[in-house]
Design a protein around this motif. Structure first.
Motif, mmCIF file in Angstrom:
data_model
loop_
_atom_site.group_PDB
_atom_site.id
_atom_site.type_symbol
_atom_site.label_atom_id
_atom_site.label_comp_id
_atom_site.label_asym_id
_atom_site.label_seq_id
_atom_site.Cartn_x
_atom_site.Cartn_y
_atom_site.Cartn_z
ATOM 1 N N GLN A 80 65.230 14.394 37.852
ATOM 2 C CA GLN A 80 65.867 13.125 38.527
ATOM 3 C C GLN A 80 67.039 13.584 38.998
ATOM 4 O O GLN A 80 67.613 12.605 39.919
ATOM 5 N N ARG A 83 66.939 12.945 42.852
ATOM 6 C CA ARG A 83 66.308 11.755 43.346
ATOM 7 C C ARG A 83 67.471 10.837 43.754
ATOM 8 O O ARG A 83 67.022 9.765 43.943
ATOM 9 N N SER A 84 68.545 11.106 43.877
ATOM 10 C CA SER A 84 69.664 10.292 44.224
ATOM 11 C C SER A 84 69.356 9.419 45.629
ATOM 12 O O SER A 84 69.732 8.184 45.586
ATOM 13 N N TYR A 87 67.342 6.718 44.673
ATOM 14 C CA TYR A 87 68.049 5.677 43.878
ATOM 15 C C TYR A 87 68.850 4.656 44.499
ATOM 16 O O TYR A 87 68.925 3.512 44.506
ATOM 17 N N ARG A 165 73.602 1.086 38.647
ATOM 18 C CA ARG A 165 74.768 2.142 38.720
ATOM 19 C C ARG A 165 75.949 1.952 38.082
ATOM 20 O O ARG A 165 76.558 0.878 38.333
ATOM 21 N N TYR A 171 73.610 6.836 37.857
ATOM 22 C CA TYR A 171 72.351 5.959 38.014
ATOM 23 C C TYR A 171 72.190 5.480 36.481
ATOM 24 O O TYR A 171 72.027 6.492 35.659
ATOM 25 N N LEU A 175 67.045 1.758 36.415
ATOM 26 C CA LEU A 175 66.649 2.085 37.637
ATOM 27 C C LEU A 175 65.937 3.208 37.892
ATOM 28 O O LEU A 175 64.860 3.345 38.568
ATOM 29 N N ALA A 176 66.420 4.348 37.248
ATOM 30 C CA ALA A 176 65.791 5.625 37.576
ATOM 31 C C ALA A 176 64.425 5.570 37.121
ATOM 32 O O ALA A 176 63.423 6.085 37.732
ATOM 33 N N VAL A 179 62.234 3.324 39.479
ATOM 34 C CA VAL A 179 61.859 3.939 40.709
ATOM 35 C C VAL A 179 61.088 5.239 40.521
ATOM 36 O O VAL A 179 60.016 5.509 41.479
ATOM 37 N N ASP A 180 60.962 6.224 39.661
ATOM 38 C CA ASP A 180 60.441 7.337 39.515
ATOM 39 C C ASP A 180 58.978 7.108 38.744
ATOM 40 O O ASP A 180 58.027 7.853 39.264
#
Ligand SMILES: [Zn+2]
Length: 297
Positions: A80, A83-84, A87, A165, A171, A175-176, A179-180
């Protein structure tokens, strides 16, 4: 049951905040067995978005523990920490659609409202020093599960506009994870019931980002005698990789699954093969938590 057009993709997503303990091994094993028993892929994701909480070397130690227990994942692990951009893109999308907002309200200011942020900010926004929150509607959001009873939450009243965030720039988990899961094509999430309560939040976020919702299965987590904490010496302690077979058998017993015949109990591979062939979701204990004492015969 999943359709042939969308093959099962599951995952295990540990945080490198320390070595795996038996509770996290149970999570790894349950998600692994459910994926393999359905002919699915089992992906790994290292949830390393919170450096202040991370312990150096934990990630390698976790991967090594999984390997020693025969829990081999498909493809490279997703980090992760890389992965900025994804995000940020999701945050931008939510901000421009009006579904998220910048907020400089302090914890102290929100204490008057039970620590819950509902609607309008109480502090004026300082763009240099702000969190980003999801604008949560005043309505019920429901989550469904293969094991637990449906969960209905009025997210605004019970949770409020939750953080995507943080003010320190990191983050948020919600959220993470959303998204992932979508990025990795995860369509089955098998994880501990401690995360069940955050599922309606993830449902809302998936809807706002137009992402699909996976099928969820939340198995019970081990609870200590006070209902929360595990005793350090047994279940919260780091796993001893040199007793992988015993650890797997303990985890299988916890998950209510049949154990292999004694002659097959001294090989990780045989234990796992038997467990995949005899995996029955309906044998999972359909409760939120099981006491440590459930392990003792
Ligand atoms: Zn605010």
């Amino acid at each position: 049951m999943h359709s042939p057009e969308s093959p099962y993709i599951g995952r295990f997503a540990p945080s490198p905040t320390g070595p795996l303990h038996i509770g996290s091994l149970i999570g790894a094993l349950a998600s692994f067995l459910d994926a393999r028993a359905h002919g699915g892929q089992w992906l790994l994701r290292m949830e390393n978005i919170d450096p202040p909480r991370e312990i150096a070397g934990s990630d390698e130690r976790i991967l090594n523990t999984l390997r020693r227990h025969g829990l081999n994942w498909d493809g490279p692990a997703l980090e992760q920490s890389t992965r900025s951009e994804a995000y940020d893109a999701a945050l931008q999308q939510l901000l421009s659609s009006g579904n998220a907002f910048r907020c400089s309200c302090s914890r102290r200011q929100l204490a008057r409202f039970g620590g819950i942020h509902r609607g309008a900010c109480v502090a004026s926004v300082n763009e240099e020093d702000c969190a980003i929150r999801l604008a949560v509607p005043d309505e019920i959001w429901e989550a469904h599960d293969l094991l637990q009873a449906p969960l209905r939450q009025n997210l605004l009243q019970e949770v409020g506009d939750f953080t995507l965030r943080r003010r320190d720039g990191y983050y948020a988990y919600q959220l993470a994870v959303v998204v992932d899961d979508a990025y990795q094509g995860i369509n089955h999430v098998v994880r501990g019931s401690d995360l069940w309560v955050s599922t309606p939040r993830q449902r809302l976020l998936q809807a706002r980002l137009a992402l699909p919702t996976p099928t969820y299965l939340h198995f019970p987590v081990i609870v200590g005698s006070d209902g929360h904490k595990l005793s350090k010496q047994t279940f919260a302690a780091a796993i001893d990789d040199s007793c992988a077979c015993d650890n797997l058998l303990l985890a299988l017993r916890f998950l209510g699954q049949d154990l292999p015949p004694r002659a097959q109990q001294s090989s990780v591979e045989r234990i796992l093969n038997h467990a995949v062939d005899h995996w029955h979701r309906q044998q999972l204990p359909a409760v939120m938590g099981l006491p440590e004492s459930a392990f003792y015969d």
